[in-house]
Design an enzyme around this catalytic site. Structure first.
Site, PDB file in Angstrom:
ATOM      1  N   HIS A   1      48.516  48.189  49.291  1.00 22.99           N
ATOM      2  CA  HIS A   1      47.550  47.825  50.330  1.00 22.99           C
ATOM      3  C   HIS A   1      46.555  48.956  50.610  1.00 22.99           C
ATOM      4  CE1 HIS A   1      50.582  44.617  51.482  1.00 22.99           C
ATOM      5  NE2 HIS A   1      49.449  43.961  51.375  1.00 22.99           N
TER       6      HIS A   1
ATOM      7  N   ASP B   1      41.835  27.214  56.002  1.00 23.41           N
ATOM      8  CA  ASP B   1      41.603  27.436  54.585  1.00 23.41           C
ATOM      9  C   ASP B   1      40.436  28.411  54.430  1.00 23.41           C
ATOM     10  OD1 ASP B   1      39.960  26.659  51.997  1.00 23.41           O
ATOM     11  OD2 ASP B   1      42.038  26.038  51.660  1.00 23.41           O
TER      12      ASP B   1
ATOM     13  N   ASP C   1      42.691  38.766  49.535  1.00 26.07           N
ATOM     14  CA  ASP C   1      44.070  39.189  49.272  1.00 26.07           C
ATOM     15  C   ASP C   1      44.951  37.983  48.948  1.00 26.07           C
ATOM     16  OD1 ASP C   1      46.220  40.873  49.027  1.00 26.07           O
ATOM     17  OD2 ASP C   1      46.629  41.011  51.166  1.00 26.07           O
TER      18      ASP C   1
ATOM     19  N   ASP D   1      46.876  35.744  42.559  1.00 22.13           N
ATOM     20  CA  ASP D   1      46.105  36.277  41.450  1.00 22.13           C
ATOM     21  C   ASP D   1      45.344  35.168  40.718  1.00 22.13           C
ATOM     22  OD1 ASP D   1      47.247  38.676  42.104  1.00 22.13           O
ATOM     23  OD2 ASP D   1      48.887  38.465  40.675  1.00 22.13           O
TER      24      ASP D   1
END
Length: 743
Positions: A369, A454, A474, A477
């Site tokens: 982070h 969302d 964040d 992937d």
């Protein structure tokens, strides 16, 4: 003529056999008869005893339902344990042969040939479940909407150590435990067979309607291994504690039963089944937790399916890992204690997964982070308004709130359960206790606002009203084909909206997942095609982009991140020196409440590593189709001739002479072919000076002597601006190559 008596007797004795006395014969015959009778009597008594023992054993086996299924493989008996006596009772019998089953079904009118074929296509175990071990129940008509049977299953291997020796040598006790596992797993035992081994131990296998269960024991070593394979959708993970309870009989009060287990999905599933299964297709949860057998400790903390995704948190401890520095301090052991080389004092690692993809490893989350947040924050001159998208755990929020320039943070997360689960089971992620002026929980910091929405919809709907200096993406992937990533990294409207909400000096940072390798295919092919799509969209909006790898341990492979700036001016801040980065950290991030540095991993030296683009990124970039033009200048073409100032024998290839204008110039002393390389060694060693330093030189030219003034003038006149916009660097060729530039 008569012979004399003497002669007559002699002749008779020579022609007749020797005579035996009848009395001797009778004695011998009587003795043999007595001996034969005695031997026969003893054998008969022995056989009677053996027959009695066999009959007794058969009677015992007849009365034991545990052994009933051995006698006739076509007969299946159902068992139920009497709760008061603890004994097993036979409840009913049913024939399993296909002919009898078929005829019985047709006779009763409960089945047909179509039903039989239909049930083969779908799950053949679609029957009413009962609490009995081998009771198949009444056949049900298959549901047309049921999941089609797949040629696949689950495989569970379990090893237990320090188990009671007598238990491991008892076929009956092991059978009871095995039947208990089958019952609690809601499986169907058709038959089983066990062998007591010599001198000790038991091997046992049970045939299930779903597949099989088997075990083998080593009583003196206190070890048992079990193998359970089933075809069906029900997870076997819940059976591990059942196996530990039924088979984990400790051999002493001082020894704890040790369990090692592994779980794998077997067989062949459709592509959709593999992609959507959290343990399939080489998921992180499967490769890091489920499949490895040497892990000495595994414990499921929580597993929950939310409306959006699956959350799994596990604790695990590798048998071959040793204690880290913090664990060593807590143990209080001497540095020479050999127990520090074992896992005895090692604390379990905690892993956080979303849809089977690793998101957080507790011991290294700080490094990740910090590397995600602080490089982007320092790439902006004064970040005040920040947006964090999809960072449900709160680790990125914690790092952002350490900056004293921040006044407002929008934390946007679609799944409220992720936030709640992280707060409860990974509280360190959102712990802001040590941040001056913050709250105990980062989510309660007055500067932070949590928005359950969302992220894609939020950005698109608010792109005209919101303005952020830094946006931190964040989420999952790009290579993950499930969850949020499906609609995020390839969404042009969303990415365009991100840049519209950025301020003029705005910075976007995003996780990229697994770092590329030198042998990866072209970036638009294979598992990372979504990442390439994301890059292509970013390139149409960003004025500057930087990729960097996080080599910190913990993950199976390095991970990468990308920073995209709306203005090229961030390039100057990105390429600051080590001391300048450290100075910015000191200025922007105050000490914590304990008077210590608030960040542990990221600093100027770490940032210097991020400034160098990894070779693999350059390699796969140049595999684009068509090949980018700059890739032609990556290095020397070794098929072309190279001419340095001197050749290997020391003979000069070039000389410095006066030209017609009386200036020093470089001349070739040999014939040089077109397309050859000239003085590459000098080309690779330029002198670099910043705009700020050039201004200082200009301002101080009148204060230096004539020799220094000539040097300053030479630098000012012969340096050129860097081709990278916003870098604010000037490059001046050194040595004889500068003469080539002036010709």
């Amino acid at each position: 003529m008569k012979m004399p008596d003497k002669a007559k007797n002699k002749a008779s004795s020579s022609s007749n056999p020797t005579e035996v006395d009848l009395r001797y014969f009778l004695v011998v015959l009587t003795t043999c008869m007595v001996l034969a009778f005695s031997v026969g009597l003893s054998v008969e008594q022995s056989q009677t005893v053996v027959r009695s023992q066999v009959l007794q054993k058969e009677e015992e086996e007849e009365s034991s339902p545990l052994n009933a299924v051995k006698r006739d493989p076509t007969v299946v008996r159902s068992f139920e344990r009497n709760e008061e006596s603890g004994e097993w009772q036979i409840l009913e019998e049913s024939l399993l042969s296909s002919s009898s089953s078929s005829s019985s079904s047709k006779a009763k009118g409960k089945g047909s040939e179509d039903d039989f074929n239909f049930s083969r296509k779908y799950n053949i175990t679609a029957r009413k479940r009962t609490k009995y071990v081998a009771d198949l129940g009444q056949p049900e008509h298959p549901n047309p909407d049921a999941e089609e049977y797949q040629p696949s299953g689950q495989h569970l291997l379990v090893d237990l150590k320090n188990v009671e020796e007598a238990f491991l040598d008892s076929e009956e006790r092991l059978a009871r435990a095995m039947i208990g596992v089958v019952e609690e797993a809601n499986l169907t035992l058709l038959s089983y067979h066990g062998h007591a081994l010599d001198p000790a131990g038991v091997s046992m296998a049970g045939i299930l309607l779903e597949s099989h269960i088997s075990l083998h024991t080593w009583p003196s070593e206190g070890i048992i291994t079990l193998d359970l394979f089933t075809c069906g959708p029900n997870s076997l993970l819940s059976i591990v504690p059942v196996i530990e309870r039924l088979f984990g009989v400790p051999r002493s009060e001082s020894e704890k039963v040790v369990t090692k287990w592994s779980h794998d999905l077997r067989g062949f599933r459709s592509f959709a089944k593999r992609v959507n299964h959290h343990l399939e297709n080489g998921s992180d949860l499967a490769t890091m937790i489920m499949s490895p057998h040497p892990i000495s400790y595994k414990k499921e903390v929580i597993s929950v399916q939310t409306p959006f995704q699956r959350i799994d948190i596990w604790e695990a401890k590798d048998a071959y890992d040793t204690v880290n520095y913090e664990e060593m301090k807590k143990s209080g052991l001497d540095l020479n204690d050999t127990r520090l080389l074992t896992d005895e004092f090692q604390l379990p690692e905690k892993y956080f997964f979303l849809d089977g993809t690793i998101q957080i490893i507790q011991s290294i989350e700080t490094e990740e982070h910090e590397s995600l947040v602080h490089p982007a924050m320092l790439a902006h001159p004064n970040p005040e308004n920040v947006a964090i998208l999809c960072g449900g755990g709160g680790g990125a929020l914690r790092e952002v709130l350490k900056h004293n320039t921040v006044s407002d943070v929008k934390f946007v997360e679609i799944d409220e359960m992720v936030v709640d689960v992280a707060k409860k089971h990974l509280p360190g992620l959102s712990n802001c206790t040590d941040i001056v002026g913050s709250a105990d929980s980062c989510f309660d910091d007055p500067r932070a606002t949590t928005i359950i929405s969302d992220a894609v919809d939020y950005i698109i709907e608010n792109k005209d009203s919101e303005s952020f200096d830094v946006i931190i993406l964040d989420g999952l992937d790009p290579e993950d084909l499930s969850g949020q990533s499906k609609d995020m990294y390839n969404n042009e409207n969303f990415i365009a909206g991100l840049f519209e909400t950025l301020s003029d000096e705005g910075v976007l940072v995003a996780q990229l997942g697994t770092s590329p390798g030198l042998h990866d295919p072209a970036p638009h092919l294979g598992a990372f095609a979504t990442r390439e799509t994301f890059f292509k969209i970013l390139e149409t909006h960003a004025a500057a982009m930087f990729v960097y790898d996080l080599p910190a341990g913990g993950y199976t492979e390095p991970i990468s991140m990308v920073i995209a700036c709306k203005s090229s001016s961030c390039r100057q801040r990105w390429y600051q020196g080590i001391n300048e980065i450290d100075s910015e950290i000191y200025r922007r991030i105050p000490l914590d409440t304990n008077g210590k540095t608030a960040i542990d991993y990221y600093d100027g030296s770490t940032h210097a590593l991020y400034q160098e683009i990894p070779k693999a990124w350059e390699t796969i970039y140049c595999r684009r189709n068509p090949t980018p033009y700059e890739c032609a200048y990556r290095g020397l073409d070794w098929t072309k001739p190279i001419y340095e100032l001197e050749d290997n024998s020391g003979r000069a290839n070039f000389s410095v002479k006066k030209n017609a204008a009386g200036e020093n110039s470089l001349f070739a002393d040999i014939l040089i072919e077109k397309g050859s390389y000239i003085l590459p060694e000098y080309t690779a060693s330029p002198f670099v000076i910043s705009d700020r330093m050039l201004k200082i030189l200009e301002a101080t030219r009148d204060e230096v002597n004539s020799d220094d003034e000539r040097v300053f003038s030479h630098i000012v006149q012969n340096s050129r601006k860097s081709f990278l916009n916003g870098l604010d660097e000037n490059i001046m060729d050194t040595g004889v190559i500068s003469l080539v530039r002036r010709v």
